[in-house]
Design a protein around this motif. Structure first.
Motif, mmCIF file in Angstrom:
data_model
loop_
_atom_site.group_PDB
_atom_site.id
_atom_site.type_symbol
_atom_site.label_atom_id
_atom_site.label_comp_id
_atom_site.label_asym_id
_atom_site.label_seq_id
_atom_site.Cartn_x
_atom_site.Cartn_y
_atom_site.Cartn_z
ATOM 1 N N ILE A 6 0.881 -1.168 0.000
ATOM 2 C CA ILE A 6 0.000 0.000 0.000
ATOM 3 C C ILE A 6 0.912 1.210 0.000
ATOM 4 O O ILE A 6 1.553 1.539 0.999
ATOM 5 N N TYR A 30 -1.031 -0.791 -4.367
ATOM 6 C CA TYR A 30 -2.011 0.306 -4.373
ATOM 7 C C TYR A 30 -1.276 1.631 -4.236
ATOM 8 O O TYR A 30 -0.318 1.764 -3.472
ATOM 9 N N LEU A 53 -8.827 0.377 -1.852
ATOM 10 C CA LEU A 53 -8.194 -0.138 -0.640
ATOM 11 C C LEU A 53 -8.934 -1.353 -0.084
ATOM 12 O O LEU A 53 -8.724 -1.734 1.070
ATOM 13 N N LEU A 65 2.557 -1.147 4.580
ATOM 14 C CA LEU A 65 1.989 0.192 4.490
ATOM 15 C C LEU A 65 3.139 1.180 4.362
ATOM 16 O O LEU A 65 3.776 1.560 5.347
ATOM 17 N N ILE A 75 -5.568 6.322 5.216
ATOM 18 C CA ILE A 75 -5.496 5.027 4.547
ATOM 19 C C ILE A 75 -6.188 3.957 5.391
ATOM 20 O O ILE A 75 -7.028 3.185 4.893
ATOM 21 N N ILE A 76 -5.871 3.895 6.672
ATOM 22 C CA ILE A 76 -6.450 2.874 7.542
ATOM 23 C C ILE A 76 -7.967 3.045 7.663
ATOM 24 O O ILE A 76 -8.709 2.064 7.777
ATOM 25 N N LEU A 79 -9.162 1.219 4.624
ATOM 26 C CA LEU A 79 -8.516 -0.052 4.305
ATOM 27 C C LEU A 79 -9.364 -1.243 4.750
ATOM 28 O O LEU A 79 -9.887 -1.271 5.860
ATOM 29 N N LEU A 81 -8.963 -5.426 4.895
ATOM 30 C CA LEU A 81 -8.007 -6.516 4.758
ATOM 31 C C LEU A 81 -8.686 -7.863 4.971
ATOM 32 O O LEU A 81 -9.730 -7.942 5.624
ATOM 33 N N SER A 107 -11.263 -0.991 11.805
ATOM 34 C CA SER A 107 -11.313 -2.339 11.236
ATOM 35 C C SER A 107 -12.372 -3.184 11.933
ATOM 36 O O SER A 107 -12.489 -3.175 13.158
#
Length: 263
Positions: A6, A30, A53, A65, A75-76, A79, A81, A107
């Protein structure tokens, strides 16, 4: 190991290629600028550029990252995952705790985290030898720490376990050793070239300065120049020469005072 990146800046550019050279597979890249992701993908074996993302269907286990500190939070926030993913940042100054707190907020699944900080200056067009680059790793998870040690040892002869506070010290010191030094050499180049002199004339001096600094046990002890001699007459002449460049004049004054205070 399957890895995704990323970010496609200087660190990602060199690190992704170094990992592939020792047998790891970079699956995806990315970048906020798609052209940068496309450029890096062309340097890799079978990586695909990512336009979002959302990595939920990624085959990768490890996600590097490699973005600026200011961009990490944003970004987070977006993001996504896959389950059992490991997110690794490469920042010199961002603490592991800060990233963990961001992930807890944004997350929906637990994410294991770590740090993989190479102490080096990276520029895309300049080759680096990763074997000689110290890799500083950190994780609160023993399995992740062992994985990072393995990745570090795959590409480098120098791998250290360094916590966030120690890494911050190293990063500040690196700014003095690298960034500020480079800026001062840029000033030197500008001064001579503005006065129709060749920067080549200073290169033997630069080489010898760095050689002594690398070999010296106490770098302050090999300091030379008017300030360490206490030659105020020469210092004043130099400050007068720099009167049309007040920023450079201030840098000269502050550094001269620092050298005088170290005598």
């Amino acid at each position: 190991m399957k890895i995704s990146f990323i970010g496609s800046g200087n660190v990602a550019w060199h690190l992704s290629q170094a990992l592939e050279k020792v047998g790891h597979s970079v699956e995806e890249v990315y970048s906020r600028n798609p052209k940068n992701a496309d450029a890096l993908v062309k340097k890799l074996y079978n990586a695909a550029p990512m336009r979002t993302l959302d990595f939920t269907d990624s085959p990768s286990k490890v996600f590097f990252l490699c973005v600026s500190d200011d961009a990490i939070a944003e970004i987070i926030k977006h993001l996504r995952l896959p389950l059992n993913a490991i997110l690794i940042h490469t920042s010199g100054s961002k603490s592991l705790k800060e990233m963990d707190e961001l992930l807890r907020v944004h997350s929906d699944i637990p994410i294991k985290t770590g740090v993989f900080y190479p102490i080096q200056t990276f520029t895309k067009m300049f080759h680096v030898n990763f074997n000689e680059i110290p890799i500083c790793i950190e994780s609160e998870n023993e399995d992740v720490e062992n994985l990072l040690i393995t990745l570090g040892q795959d590409i480098s002869d120098i791998t250290y376990a360094v916590n966030s506070e120690e890494r911050k010290v190293l990063h500040v010191a690196a700014v003095f050793a690298c960034n500020f030094t480079n800026h001062l050499m840029g000033i030197a180049q500008e001064l001579v070239e503005e006065n129709e002199l060749e920067f080549e004339l200073l290169k033997p001096l630069i080489y010898e300065t760095f050689k002594k600094a690398i070999e010296a046990k106490n770098i302050f002890k090999v300091q030379t120049g008017p300030a360490v001699r206490g030659d105020q007459k020469i210092i004043n002449q130099h400050l007068l020469f720099l009167k049309q460049k007040p920023d450079y004049q201030q840098i000269y004054r502050v550094l001269s005072e620092g050298i005088l205070n170290k005598k």
